[in-house]
Design a protein around this motif. Sequence first.
Motif, PDB file in Angstrom:
ATOM      1  N   PRO A  18       4.841  21.726  49.730  1.00  0.00           N
ATOM      2  CA  PRO A  18       5.487  20.772  48.799  1.00  0.00           C
ATOM      3  C   PRO A  18       4.592  19.915  48.164  1.00  0.00           C
ATOM      4  CG  PRO A  18       6.261  20.270  51.231  1.00  0.00           C
ATOM      5  CD  PRO A  18       5.250  21.125  51.430  1.00  0.00           C
ATOM      6  N   LEU A  19       4.970  19.721  46.976  1.00  0.00           N
ATOM      7  CA  LEU A  19       4.304  18.601  46.231  1.00  0.00           C
ATOM      8  C   LEU A  19       4.719  17.301  46.502  1.00  0.00           C
ATOM      9  CD1 LEU A  19       4.881  20.525  42.601  1.00  0.00           C
ATOM     10  CD2 LEU A  19       2.499  20.193  43.955  1.00  0.00           C
ATOM     11  N   GLN A  20       3.628  16.471  46.523  1.00  0.00           N
ATOM     12  CA  GLN A  20       3.907  15.087  46.663  1.00  0.00           C
ATOM     13  C   GLN A  20       3.895  14.302  45.469  1.00  0.00           C
ATOM     14  OE1 GLN A  20       4.823  14.080  49.744  1.00  0.00           O
ATOM     15  NE2 GLN A  20       4.764  16.525  50.164  1.00  0.00           N
ATOM     16  N   PRO A  21       4.784  13.575  45.225  1.00  0.00           N
ATOM     17  CA  PRO A  21       4.680  12.684  44.041  1.00  0.00           C
ATOM     18  C   PRO A  21       3.588  11.599  43.968  1.00  0.00           C
ATOM     19  CG  PRO A  21       6.566  11.973  45.360  1.00  0.00           C
ATOM     20  CD  PRO A  21       6.079  13.153  46.186  1.00  0.00           C
ATOM     21  N   LEU A  22       2.950  11.593  42.853  1.00  0.00           N
ATOM     22  CA  LEU A  22       1.970  10.269  42.581  1.00  0.00           C
ATOM     23  C   LEU A  22       2.396   9.277  41.788  1.00  0.00           C
ATOM     24  CD1 LEU A  22      -1.044  12.673  42.133  1.00  0.00           C
ATOM     25  CD2 LEU A  22      -0.293  11.686  44.121  1.00  0.00           C
ATOM     26  N   ASP A  23       2.268   9.388  40.562  1.00  0.00           N
ATOM     27  CA  ASP A  23       3.068   8.340  39.936  1.00  0.00           C
ATOM     28  C   ASP A  23       3.191   8.890  38.298  1.00  0.00           C
ATOM     29  OD1 ASP A  23       0.278   8.341  38.938  1.00  0.00           O
ATOM     30  OD2 ASP A  23       0.116   6.306  38.505  1.00  0.00           O
ATOM     31  N   ARG A  26       0.974  16.246  43.307  1.00  0.00           N
ATOM     32  CA  ARG A  26      -0.349  16.880  44.088  1.00  0.00           C
ATOM     33  C   ARG A  26       0.223  17.603  45.342  1.00  0.00           C
ATOM     34  NH1 ARG A  26      -3.947  12.097  45.509  1.00  0.00           N
ATOM     35  NH2 ARG A  26      -4.854  12.775  43.650  1.00  0.00           N
ATOM     36  N   ALA A  27      -0.731  18.545  45.466  1.00  0.00           N
ATOM     37  CA  ALA A  27      -0.753  19.439  46.933  1.00  0.00           C
ATOM     38  C   ALA A  27      -2.182  20.000  46.993  1.00  0.00           C
ATOM     39  CB  ALA A  27       0.222  20.454  46.675  1.00  0.00           C
ATOM     40  N   VAL A  28      -2.158  20.161  48.353  1.00  0.00           N
ATOM     41  CA  VAL A  28      -3.561  20.729  48.736  1.00  0.00           C
ATOM     42  C   VAL A  28      -3.409  22.075  49.720  1.00  0.00           C
ATOM     43  CG1 VAL A  28      -5.581  20.090  50.135  1.00  0.00           C
ATOM     44  CG2 VAL A  28      -4.372  18.438  48.818  1.00  0.00           C
ATOM     45  N   PHE A  29      -4.230  22.970  49.578  1.00  0.00           N
ATOM     46  CA  PHE A  29      -4.168  24.072  50.515  1.00  0.00           C
ATOM     47  C   PHE A  29      -5.615  24.326  50.862  1.00  0.00           C
ATOM     48  CE2 PHE A  29      -4.588  26.218  46.205  1.00  0.00           C
ATOM     49  CZ  PHE A  29      -5.473  27.296  46.673  1.00  0.00           C
TER      50      PHE A  29
END
Length: 116
Positions: A65-70, A75-78
């Motif tokens: 899942p993408l995480q909200p920033l502002d 953002r997401a990481v793999f």
Amino acid sequence: MNQDGRKRVYIFHVTPVIDGGRFPIKRIVGEELTVEADLVADGHDVVQGRLGWRILPNRPWSYVPLQPLDNDRYRAVFPLTEIGLYEYRIEGWVDEFLTWRYRLDKKWALGQDIDA
């Protein structure tokens, strides 16, 4: 809202990217790749998204899942687990339940009637 009733999520400013995806980015096995993008919907609907990635040519897609920033940034990481050519994609959609909940919470905070 679109004329046929569907709501759209716009995805732009995806990073990292080189020349619009024309050239591959380079990383080292064992690193993680951080991907960011702006996701915006028509109106004030709540947006959700996910990052998909796979190793070419035909490995199955993995998702996080993408995480909200502002300010509509996500953002997401793999992980980069082996040598090869990876591809990634961003998917976004309007979350109808979270949109309903967001609007209900706003009415509640303003002391409006929420019985209806």
